[in-house]
Design an enzyme around this catalytic site. Structure first.
Site, PDB file in Angstrom:
ATOM      1  N   ALA A  63      -1.470   1.778 -13.758  1.00  0.00           N
ATOM      2  CA  ALA A  63      -1.282   1.633 -14.739  1.00  0.00           C
ATOM      3  C   ALA A  63      -2.144   0.508 -15.881  1.00  0.00           C
ATOM      4  CB  ALA A  63      -0.812  -0.007 -14.587  1.00  0.00           C
ATOM      5  N   GLY A 104       0.150   3.261 -10.148  1.00  0.00           N
ATOM      6  CA  GLY A 104       0.628   3.433 -10.156  1.00  0.00           C
ATOM      7  C   GLY A 104       0.792   5.249 -10.889  1.00  0.00           C
ATOM      8  N   GLU A 107       2.406   5.766  -7.881  1.00  0.00           N
ATOM      9  CA  GLU A 107       3.955   5.462  -8.017  1.00  0.00           C
ATOM     10  C   GLU A 107       5.054   6.561  -8.641  1.00  0.00           C
ATOM     11  OE1 GLU A 107       2.532   1.777  -8.664  1.00  0.00           O
ATOM     12  OE2 GLU A 107       4.334   1.080  -6.903  1.00  0.00           O
ATOM     13  N   GLU A 127      -4.490  -1.042  -6.226  1.00  0.00           N
ATOM     14  CA  GLU A 127      -4.583  -2.343  -6.500  1.00  0.00           C
ATOM     15  C   GLU A 127      -4.688  -3.210  -6.091  1.00  0.00           C
ATOM     16  OE1 GLU A 127      -2.028  -0.285  -5.323  1.00  0.00           O
ATOM     17  OE2 GLU A 127       0.072   0.094  -7.852  1.00  0.00           O
TER      18      GLU A 127
HETATM   19  N1  T1G Z   1      -6.735   1.045 -16.665  1.00  0.00           N
HETATM   20  C1  T1G Z   1      -7.640   0.937 -17.984  1.00  0.00           C
HETATM   21  N2  T1G Z   1      -8.880   1.462 -18.640  1.00  0.00           N
HETATM   22  C2  T1G Z   1      -9.209   2.366 -16.717  1.00  0.00           C
HETATM   23  C3  T1G Z   1      -7.846   2.246 -16.163  1.00  0.00           C
HETATM   24  C4  T1G Z   1      -7.605   1.678 -16.072  1.00  0.00           C
HETATM   25  N3  T1G Z   1      -6.442   1.683 -14.469  1.00  0.00           N
HETATM   26  N4  T1G Z   1      -9.063   3.285 -14.653  1.00  0.00           N
HETATM   27  C5  T1G Z   1     -10.074   3.318 -15.736  1.00  0.00           C
HETATM   28  N5  T1G Z   1      -9.816   3.323 -16.492  1.00  0.00           N
HETATM   29  C6  T1G Z   1     -11.584   3.579 -17.432  1.00  0.00           C
HETATM   30  C7  T1G Z   1     -12.619   2.647 -17.168  1.00  0.00           C
HETATM   31  O1  T1G Z   1     -12.874   1.446 -17.597  1.00  0.00           O
HETATM   32  C8  T1G Z   1     -13.576   3.162 -17.962  1.00  0.00           C
HETATM   33  O2  T1G Z   1     -13.825   3.158 -19.265  1.00  0.00           O
HETATM   34  C9  T1G Z   1     -12.860   4.861 -18.167  1.00  0.00           C
HETATM   35  O3  T1G Z   1     -11.666   4.655 -17.446  1.00  0.00           O
HETATM   36  C10 T1G Z   1     -13.292   5.467 -17.149  1.00  0.00           C
HETATM   37  O4  T1G Z   1     -13.246   5.595 -15.858  1.00  0.00           O
HETATM   38  C11 T1G Z   1       1.822  -1.028 -11.398  1.00  0.00           C
HETATM   39  C12 T1G Z   1      -0.402  -2.550 -10.974  1.00  0.00           C
HETATM   40  C13 T1G Z   1      -9.550   6.707 -11.846  1.00  0.00           C
HETATM   41  C14 T1G Z   1     -11.282   6.654  -9.679  1.00  0.00           C
HETATM   42  O5  T1G Z   1      -7.246   0.619 -10.189  1.00  0.00           O
HETATM   43  O6  T1G Z   1     -10.834   3.570  -9.998  1.00  0.00           O
HETATM   44  O7  T1G Z   1      -1.291   0.624 -10.923  1.00  0.00           O
HETATM   45  O8  T1G Z   1     -15.177   2.090 -19.302  1.00  0.00           O
HETATM   46  O9  T1G Z   1     -15.547   5.248 -15.276  1.00  0.00           O
HETATM   47  O10 T1G Z   1     -16.333   6.964 -12.404  1.00  0.00           O
HETATM   48  O11 T1G Z   1       1.438  -0.858  -9.136  1.00  0.00           O
HETATM   49  O12 T1G Z   1     -11.209   4.726 -12.953  1.00  0.00           O
HETATM   50  O13 T1G Z   1     -14.566   4.643 -20.205  1.00  0.00           O
HETATM   51  O14 T1G Z   1     -14.571   2.418 -21.428  1.00  0.00           O
HETATM   52  O15 T1G Z   1     -14.164   4.350 -13.600  1.00  0.00           O
HETATM   53  O16 T1G Z   1     -14.550   8.946 -12.815  1.00  0.00           O
HETATM   54  C15 T1G Z   1      -4.369   0.597 -10.395  1.00  0.00           C
HETATM   55  C16 T1G Z   1      -8.742   2.419 -11.632  1.00  0.00           C
HETATM   56  C17 T1G Z   1      -4.574   0.081 -11.571  1.00  0.00           C
HETATM   57  C18 T1G Z   1      -7.637   2.310 -10.405  1.00  0.00           C
HETATM   58  C19 T1G Z   1     -12.153   6.878 -12.563  1.00  0.00           C
HETATM   59  N6  T1G Z   1      -5.377   2.177 -10.308  1.00  0.00           N
HETATM   60  N7  T1G Z   1      -9.862   3.759 -11.959  1.00  0.00           N
HETATM   61  O17 T1G Z   1     -13.269   6.707 -11.831  1.00  0.00           O
HETATM   62  O18 T1G Z   1     -14.231   6.684 -14.305  1.00  0.00           O
HETATM   63  S1  T1G Z   1      -2.740  -1.180 -11.104  1.00  0.00           S
HETATM   64  C20 T1G Z   1      -6.700   1.497 -10.301  1.00  0.00           C
HETATM   65  C21 T1G Z   1     -10.487   4.451 -11.339  1.00  0.00           C
HETATM   66  C22 T1G Z   1      -1.490  -0.271 -11.084  1.00  0.00           C
HETATM   67  C23 T1G Z   1       0.748  -0.483 -10.341  1.00  0.00           C
HETATM   68  C24 T1G Z   1      -0.631  -1.398 -10.811  1.00  0.00           C
HETATM   69  C25 T1G Z   1     -11.187   5.274 -11.588  1.00  0.00           C
HETATM   70  C26 T1G Z   1     -10.818   6.326 -11.596  1.00  0.00           C
HETATM   71  P1  T1G Z   1     -14.558   3.175 -20.494  1.00  0.00           P
HETATM   72  P2  T1G Z   1     -14.227   4.975 -15.059  1.00  0.00           P
HETATM   73  P3  T1G Z   1     -14.845   7.280 -12.661  1.00  0.00           P
END
Ligand code: T1G
Length: 703
Positions: A63, A104, A107, A127
């Protein structure tokens, strides 16, 4: 069709490509586009199977985290409903996973009937790391696919699994080896499923995830983690959601999951952890440095000083596979340092964190020497000698003579002026501060101290290197104590003074640990060493002489040889690893209070909280105003990763915003009045805090 989805047909197979750079975050626009593409494929009689894949480096990172805390998070089509629609597909859906499938994103793959992934893919449900729980079916579908125990581990650890582990768990059906085309393999799988008239959804392998679980399984699971989860909401509710998966139908479980998800999504803890998620990424955006800034290769490193800090620093590089030379002046100090490193690796092997082979590989990467000539060709030198400006300056004069052109010369000083160290070299543009926190091979925080003349290339190189060795880097300007220790001063001052005024060390520390800090500040001084604090004060006695009261107790403890854990007594008495209150310390405080004319009284926990925290916050706001810290999120990262501030409170700046800046300012002004001369001396609200409150601002930022 929007540009967010790449939709095309390959014969009877519809290919739906998620195309929202950089990581296909499933924000409302992408959810809407996916729903549209899915309905198009289902309605098309020529289409007999559908492949969903991610364009770019991720299948989907889940998400869109930036939507949470706003209506966008649940804007139609909300992810849970969309995935339930996919899960009811009349045609086989195949998720083709390359890169990462997280949250997500995973998921979405779970809602598909089949999953195929590249060998390098990683899959996870992180999450809980941002104070949430899988809220789009993950807590219900994963236990039915791989079993409740394996599902709980993935959900509660937040750790991603490799494609190979996913295959072993039954999370994916097939792993596509490197070199093979994932999309082609997925399309072939789709065709085979159609040819075999395979069902769109197979029966769950664990249709009853509770089967075989001991009756008290969940209660025991929570009890075993009560200490680690203390105060945290997300892991407890995530477990409740999995428990629901084991108690009823999928539909009932999905409904329970939604209720629990809305509870965590609206929690202050999730807001704090989401703040930290973005702060970690913002901290790497440093003015004057961008992806076009040239970096210097760092293939060999040297550390000067084989003491506790130098040894710990050296371990960081060996752990990352970077050869490191450890230099000492005397053979016995070098041998002691190398032996201490091996001892730490040995204990990691005993704890199962390291294999004996890994130990030997890492030790082979660490070379000891007594000769500066041996480090002439290294790319980076980190000085970690005694915290004395003159000693450090002498080391840098030598490094300036010995080290090759272009070598980066870093000091690990925790308080001293990096510019005064750089000034003794002919290459101040190559000098930078790299302040590691003890134990250096464990603590995540690295304060990168940018000197007045530090070049952008040196800064960019060290920031990349910090990430390579697994550190959370925060850039600080040059001032006494940089960001962390500068804020520690007033925070610790109040803790010391409160003991003189009538609180006990345990009461002060208890208030801080109740807030969620890993350690109370007085216990922390016992750990770091009361002698260390004394020597730092000695180095700047004239700067703090104007009001000596608050550290008189620490000076007295030092004089009595009570240096903390290392001597068995400090603010507490230590019996083995147990920390015991010591009323001799209280008696000592009573005598000093009398000498200082301080009237002792009963101190409330609220006063302890407000005085320690508001002074910490006040100093942080001042650091922002002075430009020592670039943004408030940077300050939060320093205190979360260097001083044990609870991440689920977001750091001191985020915590202040949640308390209300007006409340912080009013508190400082109240104690300024109530505490007489001491209050007038120390409780001075900084100008930026006053400006923010006057302007009705709720966020801490420069004005
Ligand atoms: N949402 C919004 N922005 C995101 C994002 C996300 N999920 N993941 C990454 N970004 C942005 C980040 O801020 C950065 O922005 C750019 O993408 C590159 O990320 C309903 C509730 C995937 C391992 O927790 O762990 O799903 O700084 O620098 O080092 O059940 O990003 O370039 O402007 O981290 O290559 C759950 C979070 C969400 C994964 C890649 N998912 N992301 O790492 O790049 S909640 C997460 C990461 C959810 C559902 C639930 C990492 C990555 P900017 P980065 P990276």
């Amino acid at each position: 069709m929007t540009t967010l989805i790449d939709y095309r047909l390959d014969g009877e197979v519809a290919l739906i490509g998620l195309a929202r750079p950089p990581v296909n975050a499933l924000g409302q626009p992408l959810r809407e586009a996916l729903a549209e593409a899915f309905e198009l494929a289902i309605a098309d009689s020529q289409v007999h199977a559908v492949v969903i894949y991610g364009q770019g480096r991720a299948f989907s990172a889940g998400a869109d985290i930036s939507e949470f805390g706003s209506p966008a998070a649940f804007a139609a089509p909300d992810l849970a409903s969309l995935l339930s629609r996919l899960a009811a597909s009349p045609k086989p859906l195949i998720a083709a996973i390359a890169g990462t499938a997280l949250g997500g994103g995973l998921e979405t793959a779970l809602a598909c009937g089949y999953r195929i992934s590249s060998a390098q893919a990683t899959l996870g449900l992180p999450e809980t790391r941002i104070g949430l729980l899988p809220g789009a079916g993950g807590t219900q579908r994963l236990p039915r696919l791989i079993g409740a125990v394996a599902a709980l581990e993935i959900i509660l650890s937040g750790e991603p699994v490799s494609a190979a582990e996913a295959l072993a768990l039954g999370l994916i059906d097939r792993l596509v080896p490197d070199g093979e085309d994932l999309l082609a393999a997925a399309t072939e799988l789709a065709r085979n499923l159609v040819a075999e008239s395979a069902p769109a959804q197979r029966a769950w392998r664990y249709s009853d995830p509770a089967r075989g679980l001991p009756t008290a399984f969940f209660d025991d699971y929570v009890a075993a983690r009560a200490r680690r989860w203390k105060g945290q909401l997300a892991p407890v509710l995530a477990l409740e959601a999995v428990k629901a998966a084991c108690a009823g139908s999928l539909e009932e479980g999905l409904a329970s999951e939604q209720l629990l998800f809305k509870q965590v999504e609206s929690s202050a803890q999730s807001a704090a952890l989401r703040h930290q998620f973005f702060a970690q990424r913002e901290a790497l955006k440093v003015c004057g440095v961008d992806k076009n800034t040239a970096r210097r290769p760092v293939n060999r490193v040297a550390v000067i000083g084989a003491g506790t800090m130098g040894g710990g620093i050296a371990m960081n590089f060996a752990n990352a596979g970077i050869p490191v030379t450890l230099l000492e002046l005397k053979g016995e100090a070098l041998d002691r340092g190398l032996a201490h490193i091996r001892k730490q690796y040995d204990s990691s092997v005993k704890r199962g964190k390291l294999t004996p082979l890994q130990l030997e590989v890492r030790m082979s990467l660490i070379t000891g020497t007594l000769e500066y000539a041996d480090i002439a060709q290294v790319d980076l030198v980190i000085e970690a000698v005694f915290e004395s400006l003159s000693i450090k300056q002498n080391v840098f004069r030598t490094l300036d003579e010995v080290c090759k052109t272009g070598a980066i010369l870093a000091t690990n000083t925790s308080t001293l002026d990096v510019d005064l160290i750089a000034a003794v070299t002919r290459r101040p543009h190559d000098v930078i501060g790299l302040h590691f926190f003890s134990p250096a091979n464990v603590m995540k925080l690295l304060e990168v101290v940018r000197g007045r003349e530090t070049s952008p290339q040196v800064l960019a190189t060290t920031l990349d290197l910090a990430r390579q060795i697994g550190k959370t880097a925060v850039v600080s300007g040059v001032c006494f104590g940089f960001i962390g220790n500068r804020m520690l001063e007033p925070y610790a001052r109040e803790a010391h003074r409160l003991v003189l005024e009538g609180a006990t060390p345990a009461q002060v520390d208890g208030v801080l640990t109740e807030l969620g800090l890993a350690m109370g500040v007085l216990s922390m001084y016992d750990l770091a060493g009361i002698d260390v604090g004394y020597l730092v004060r000695e180095s700047r006695r004239e700067a703090i002489a104007h009001d000596a009261s608050y550290f008189k107790l620490a000076d007295e403890l030092y004089a009595q040889g009570r240096h903390g854990q290392k001597t068995g007594r400090g603010f507490y008495r230590y019996e083995g690893r147990d920390r015991v209150e010591d009323y001799e310390v209280v008696a000592c405080a009573e005598v000093l209070a009398s000498e200082l004319g301080i009237t002792r009284r009963v101190i409330s926990n609220e006063e302890i909280h407000d005085r320690c925290l508001f002074m910490l916050i006040n100093e942080g706001v001042q650091l922002l105003d002075e430009g020592i810290a670039e943004r408030s999120g940077d300050i939060d990262l320093v205190w979360i990763n260097g001083y044990g501030f609870p991440a689920w409170r977001g750091g001191p700046m985020h915590y202040a915003e949640q308390l209300g800046l007006g409340r912080v300012l009013a508190g400082i002004e109240r104690y300024r009045e109530q505490l007489g001369e001491y209050g007038r001396m120390w409780f001075r609200p900084v100008p930026l805090l006053q400006r923010l409150v006057a302007a009705g601002q709720t966020r801490i930022q420069r004005l």
